[in-house]
Scaffold this motif. Sequence first.
Motif, PDB file in Angstrom:
ATOM      1  N   LEU A 229      35.208  36.380  56.135  1.00 52.74           N
ATOM      2  CA  LEU A 229      35.328  37.162  57.420  1.00 52.74           C
ATOM      3  C   LEU A 229      36.550  37.701  57.608  1.00 52.74           C
ATOM      4  O   LEU A 229      36.875  39.022  57.715  1.00 52.74           O
ATOM      5  N   ASP A 230      37.632  36.956  57.706  1.00 53.64           N
ATOM      6  CA  ASP A 230      39.214  37.552  57.642  1.00 53.64           C
ATOM      7  C   ASP A 230      39.709  37.376  56.710  1.00 53.64           C
ATOM      8  O   ASP A 230      39.595  36.520  55.715  1.00 53.64           O
ATOM      9  N   ARG A 231      40.725  38.371  56.214  1.00 54.32           N
ATOM     10  CA  ARG A 231      41.177  38.905  54.972  1.00 54.32           C
ATOM     11  C   ARG A 231      42.300  37.549  54.807  1.00 54.32           C
ATOM     12  O   ARG A 231      42.103  37.061  53.542  1.00 54.32           O
ATOM     13  N   LEU A 232      42.672  36.952  55.843  1.00 53.69           N
ATOM     14  CA  LEU A 232      43.913  35.941  55.400  1.00 53.69           C
ATOM     15  C   LEU A 232      43.028  34.772  55.116  1.00 53.69           C
ATOM     16  O   LEU A 232      43.369  34.085  53.947  1.00 53.69           O
ATOM     17  N   SER A 233      42.284  34.134  55.498  1.00 51.76           N
ATOM     18  CA  SER A 233      41.385  32.853  54.920  1.00 51.76           C
ATOM     19  C   SER A 233      40.665  33.321  53.744  1.00 51.76           C
ATOM     20  O   SER A 233      40.840  32.346  52.758  1.00 51.76           O
ATOM     21  N   CYS A 234      40.272  34.340  53.585  1.00 49.16           N
ATOM     22  CA  CYS A 234      39.639  34.749  52.305  1.00 49.16           C
ATOM     23  C   CYS A 234      40.422  34.741  51.123  1.00 49.16           C
ATOM     24  O   CYS A 234      40.552  34.301  50.093  1.00 49.16           O
ATOM     25  N   THR A 235      41.718  35.414  51.618  1.00 46.72           N
ATOM     26  CA  THR A 235      43.011  35.183  50.502  1.00 46.72           C
ATOM     27  C   THR A 235      43.404  33.877  50.127  1.00 46.72           C
ATOM     28  O   THR A 235      43.716  33.494  49.104  1.00 46.72           O
ATOM     29  N   MET A 236      43.403  33.301  51.062  1.00 43.45           N
ATOM     30  CA  MET A 236      43.999  31.586  50.907  1.00 43.45           C
ATOM     31  C   MET A 236      42.822  30.936  50.078  1.00 43.45           C
ATOM     32  O   MET A 236      43.327  30.138  49.125  1.00 43.45           O
ATOM     33  N   LYS A 237      41.580  31.145  50.300  1.00 42.39           N
ATOM     34  CA  LYS A 237      40.512  30.503  49.530  1.00 42.39           C
ATOM     35  C   LYS A 237      40.626  30.821  48.138  1.00 42.39           C
ATOM     36  O   LYS A 237      40.299  30.241  47.121  1.00 42.39           O
ATOM     37  N   LEU A 238      40.823  32.357  47.985  1.00 49.09           N
ATOM     38  CA  LEU A 238      40.877  32.847  46.640  1.00 49.09           C
ATOM     39  C   LEU A 238      42.023  32.271  45.852  1.00 49.09           C
ATOM     40  O   LEU A 238      42.084  31.869  44.336  1.00 49.09           O
ATOM     41  N   ARG A 239      43.139  32.097  46.366  1.00 46.99           N
ATOM     42  CA  ARG A 239      44.591  31.745  45.676  1.00 46.99           C
ATOM     43  C   ARG A 239      44.101  29.999  45.642  1.00 46.99           C
ATOM     44  O   ARG A 239      44.560  29.629  44.476  1.00 46.99           O
ATOM     45  N   MET A 240      43.549  29.418  46.421  1.00 41.91           N
ATOM     46  CA  MET A 240      43.489  27.794  46.234  1.00 41.91           C
ATOM     47  C   MET A 240      42.424  27.758  45.098  1.00 41.91           C
ATOM     48  O   MET A 240      42.455  26.604  44.320  1.00 41.91           O
ATOM     49  N   GLY A 241      41.659  28.597  44.794  1.00 41.15           N
ATOM     50  CA  GLY A 241      40.721  28.664  43.751  1.00 41.15           C
ATOM     51  C   GLY A 241      41.265  28.978  42.445  1.00 41.15           C
ATOM     52  O   GLY A 241      40.494  29.083  41.394  1.00 41.15           O
ATOM     53  N   GLY A 242      42.386  29.458  42.435  1.00 41.29           N
ATOM     54  CA  GLY A 242      43.090  29.932  41.118  1.00 41.29           C
ATOM     55  C   GLY A 242      42.887  31.343  40.672  1.00 41.29           C
ATOM     56  O   GLY A 242      43.038  31.644  39.668  1.00 41.29           O
ATOM     57  N   LEU A 243      42.047  32.157  41.427  1.00 46.71           N
ATOM     58  CA  LEU A 243      41.973  33.284  41.210  1.00 46.71           C
ATOM     59  C   LEU A 243      43.291  34.343  41.190  1.00 46.71           C
ATOM     60  O   LEU A 243      44.230  34.195  41.997  1.00 46.71           O
TER      61      LEU A 243
END
Length: 187
Positions: A100-114
């Motif tokens: 929903l929010d760009r910040l948490s999405c970005t953090m999850k993508l980064r933590m997932g190695g994308l």
Amino acid sequence: MPRIGVVGIPDGWSSLQLVEAVERETGSGLLIDPRCIVADLQAGSVKCSGVDLLDLDAIILKKIGSPYSPQMLDRLSVLEYIEHHSVRMFSKPGAIRNVLDRLSCTMKLRMGGLPLPPTVITEDVDEAVQAVERFEEAILKPLYTSKARGMEVLKAGPNVRAQIDSFQAAGHRTVYVQKLLRLPGQD
């Protein structure tokens, strides 16, 4: 026939189209305006327009609000409560919460190695200015938005600080700066 509700915006074209499609397939369609949901935890009910949503077989989440905002997180919490009571959800409120929010999405993508473009997130204007200078061209992004609304392209130079100050003054305390990448025909 299954009883299926659609969470959507009453005057939203796509919400109304989805309700009509559900009605054609099941014989009934229910538009659930997220603003009218009442969760009475003592009574054990979650109602909208007199219908107890806990009695539905499924709920399709089309649109939980406009514009995007932190208030949507509150609505998702109520929808998660409904899901907890065995009402099937399409899409899952928890999955929507994650993006929903760009910040948490970005953090999850980064933590997932994308792979992501170089990105700096800060409330410090000096740090944001330095990031834009380093990137040469950057995109300033609101945390709660869709379809590029509110995004600004920044170029390194003397106006950057004023643009970031203006962005924060408009209510965007957290500054999300991402290097502008030219990817014709790609996302």
